[in-house]
Motif scaffolding. Structure first.
Motif, PDB file in Angstrom:
ATOM      1  N   SER A 131       0.974  -1.314  -0.028  1.00 17.29           N
ATOM      2  CA  SER A 131       0.068   0.102   0.113  1.00 17.29           C
ATOM      3  C   SER A 131       0.960   1.233  -0.182  1.00 17.29           C
ATOM      4  N   GLY A 132       0.131   2.450  -0.426  1.00 21.03           N
ATOM      5  CA  GLY A 132       0.998   3.601  -0.471  1.00 21.03           C
ATOM      6  C   GLY A 132       1.958   3.818  -1.476  1.00 21.03           C
ATOM      7  N   GLY A 133       1.931   2.989  -2.636  1.00 20.96           N
ATOM      8  CA  GLY A 133       2.940   3.089  -3.686  1.00 20.96           C
ATOM      9  C   GLY A 133       4.415   2.690  -3.385  1.00 20.96           C
ATOM     10  N   ARG A 134       4.437   1.732  -2.488  1.00 20.33           N
ATOM     11  CA  ARG A 134       5.612   1.086  -2.228  1.00 20.33           C
ATOM     12  C   ARG A 134       5.993  -0.407  -2.718  1.00 20.33           C
ATOM     13  N   VAL A 135       7.194  -0.888  -2.763  1.00 19.29           N
ATOM     14  CA  VAL A 135       7.492  -2.171  -3.332  1.00 19.29           C
ATOM     15  C   VAL A 135       8.409  -2.637  -2.151  1.00 19.29           C
ATOM     16  N   ARG A 136       8.011  -4.159  -2.123  1.00 20.81           N
ATOM     17  CA  ARG A 136       8.897  -4.883  -1.181  1.00 20.81           C
ATOM     18  C   ARG A 136       9.709  -5.932  -2.000  1.00 20.81           C
ATOM     19  N   ILE A 137      10.893  -5.925  -1.624  1.00 22.16           N
ATOM     20  CA  ILE A 137      12.001  -6.897  -2.404  1.00 22.16           C
ATOM     21  C   ILE A 137      12.704  -7.595  -1.305  1.00 22.16           C
ATOM     22  N   LEU A 138      12.267  -8.802  -1.473  1.00 22.00           N
ATOM     23  CA  LEU A 138      13.096  -9.911  -0.278  1.00 22.00           C
ATOM     24  C   LEU A 138      13.875 -10.792  -1.058  1.00 22.00           C
ATOM     25  N   THR A 139      15.232 -10.904  -0.680  1.00 23.94           N
ATOM     26  CA  THR A 139      15.862 -12.116  -1.275  1.00 23.94           C
ATOM     27  C   THR A 139      16.518 -12.900  -0.064  1.00 23.94           C
ATOM     28  N   GLN A 140      16.416 -14.076  -0.349  1.00 22.79           N
ATOM     29  CA  GLN A 140      16.909 -15.126   0.852  1.00 22.79           C
ATOM     30  C   GLN A 140      17.566 -16.122   0.046  1.00 22.79           C
ATOM     31  N   GLU A 141      18.765 -16.776   0.405  1.00 24.25           N
ATOM     32  CA  GLU A 141      19.438 -17.928   0.144  1.00 24.25           C
ATOM     33  C   GLU A 141      19.809 -18.814   1.345  1.00 24.25           C
ATOM     34  N   THR A 142      19.695 -20.009   0.987  1.00 23.44           N
ATOM     35  CA  THR A 142      20.078 -20.921   1.765  1.00 23.44           C
ATOM     36  C   THR A 142      21.274 -21.818   0.936  1.00 23.44           C
ATOM     37  N   GLN A 143      22.322 -22.448   1.702  1.00 19.35           N
ATOM     38  CA  GLN A 143      23.455 -22.795   1.241  1.00 19.35           C
ATOM     39  C   GLN A 143      24.000 -24.206   1.803  1.00 19.35           C
ATOM     40  N   LYS A 144      24.243 -25.164   1.224  1.00 20.81           N
ATOM     41  CA  LYS A 144      24.862 -26.409   1.784  1.00 20.81           C
ATOM     42  C   LYS A 144      26.064 -26.724   1.233  1.00 20.81           C
ATOM     43  N   GLY A 145      26.905 -27.461   2.003  1.00 28.79           N
ATOM     44  CA  GLY A 145      28.220 -27.773   1.802  1.00 28.79           C
ATOM     45  C   GLY A 145      29.349 -27.061   2.723  1.00 28.79           C
ATOM     46  N   LYS A 146      30.578 -27.472   2.431  1.00 31.03           N
ATOM     47  CA  LYS A 146      31.886 -26.808   3.102  1.00 31.03           C
ATOM     48  C   LYS A 146      31.857 -25.376   2.915  1.00 31.03           C
ATOM     49  N   PRO A 147      31.868 -25.097   1.669  1.00 30.05           N
ATOM     50  CA  PRO A 147      31.986 -23.706   1.556  1.00 30.05           C
ATOM     51  C   PRO A 147      30.971 -22.852   2.209  1.00 30.05           C
ATOM     52  N   ALA A 148      29.826 -23.400   2.258  1.00 25.63           N
ATOM     53  CA  ALA A 148      28.662 -22.686   2.874  1.00 25.63           C
ATOM     54  C   ALA A 148      28.928 -22.332   4.676  1.00 25.63           C
ATOM     55  N   GLU A 149      29.733 -23.369   4.887  1.00 26.37           N
ATOM     56  CA  GLU A 149      30.067 -23.243   6.218  1.00 26.37           C
ATOM     57  C   GLU A 149      31.112 -22.054   6.576  1.00 26.37           C
ATOM     58  N   ASP A 150      31.927 -22.020   5.879  1.00 21.84           N
ATOM     59  CA  ASP A 150      32.998 -21.043   5.784  1.00 21.84           C
ATOM     60  C   ASP A 150      32.308 -19.696   5.599  1.00 21.84           C
TER      61      ASP A 150
END
Length: 170
Positions: A121-140
Motif C-alpha cells: 500500500s502507499g505506492g511502495r514495493v517490497r523486495i526480499l531475497t533469501q538464500e540457503t546454502q549447503k556444503g563446506k564452502p557454505a560453512e566457511d
C-alpha cells in the motif's frame, strides 16, 4: 506479508548457511523492478558481483521455470536451474528462484536463491531475497566476518533499486 517458498532440502535452519535481505521502497512498483531481475543478462549492469551470464538452450531474455543458466558470483562459477518463475500481478507477488551449484566433493556448494517482489500500500514495493546454502564452502561463508553474503546481497538490492529508479517510466 508473503514469504519465500522453500524446497524441503533447503529449509532455513537446516542448511549450513542462510542469509536474508529486504528493502521496502516508496515510489517504485513490482512491475518496474521485475524486468531487471527476471532478465539475468541485465544483472551485471547494476550488480558488480555478477558476470558472464549465459543461458543453456534458452533464448531469453527472461528466466523461466526450468531454464538452466550459468553465471559467476562471489568467486564461484555457478550452474543454475530456475525452479520458480511467477511474474507479479496487482494482487500477488512476483517470485523467482533457482538452485545453483559449484564445485565437487568437499568444495561443492549448493544453494537455493529466492526472490519475492510485491507491491504494498502507499505506492511502495517490497523486495526480499533469501538464500540457503549447503556444503563446506557454505560453512566457511557463514563464519566469515563481515558476512560476504549479507553484504553482497545488499549490494544487489541497492543496485536493483537504483536501476529501477532510472528505468523508463520513472
Amino acid at each position: 506479508m508473503n514469504e519465500i517458498i522453500w524446497p524441503q532440502d533447503y529449509l532455513p535452519g537446516f542448511t549450513e548457511n542462510f542469509v536474508s535481505n529486504e528493502v521496502i521502497i516508496a515510489g517504485l512498483s513490482a512491475a518496474q523492478v521485475w524486468p531487471l531481475l527476471s532478465q539475468a543478462q541485465r544483472w551485471p549492469s547494476y550488480y558488480a558481483n555478477s558476470a558472464n551470464i549465459q543461458f543453456h538452450d534458452h533464448i531469453g531474455p527472461d528466466l523461466q521455470d526450468g531454464v538452466s543458466f550459468y553465471f559467476e558470483t562471489f568467486g564461484f562459477p555457478v550452474e543454475a536451474l530456475c525452479n520458480e518463475y511467477v511474474p507479479p500481478t496487482l494482487t500477488s507477488p512476483g517470485r523467482i528462484a533457482w538452485h545453483g551449484w559449484s564445485g565437487e566433493g568437499d568444495s561443492r556448494l549448493d544453494v537455493h536463491h529466492a526472490w519475492l517482489i510485491e507491491d504494498l500500500s502507499g505506492g511502495r514495493v517490497r523486495i526480499l531475497t533469501q538464500e540457503t546454502q549447503k556444503g563446506k564452502p557454505a560453512e566457511d561463508l557463514a563464519k566469515a566476518k563481515p558476512n560476504p553474503m549479507i553484504n553482497g546481497h545488499q549490494d544487489w538490492l541497492d543496485g536493483l533499486v537504483g536501476a529501477a529508479r532510472l528505468s523508463p517510466g520513472m
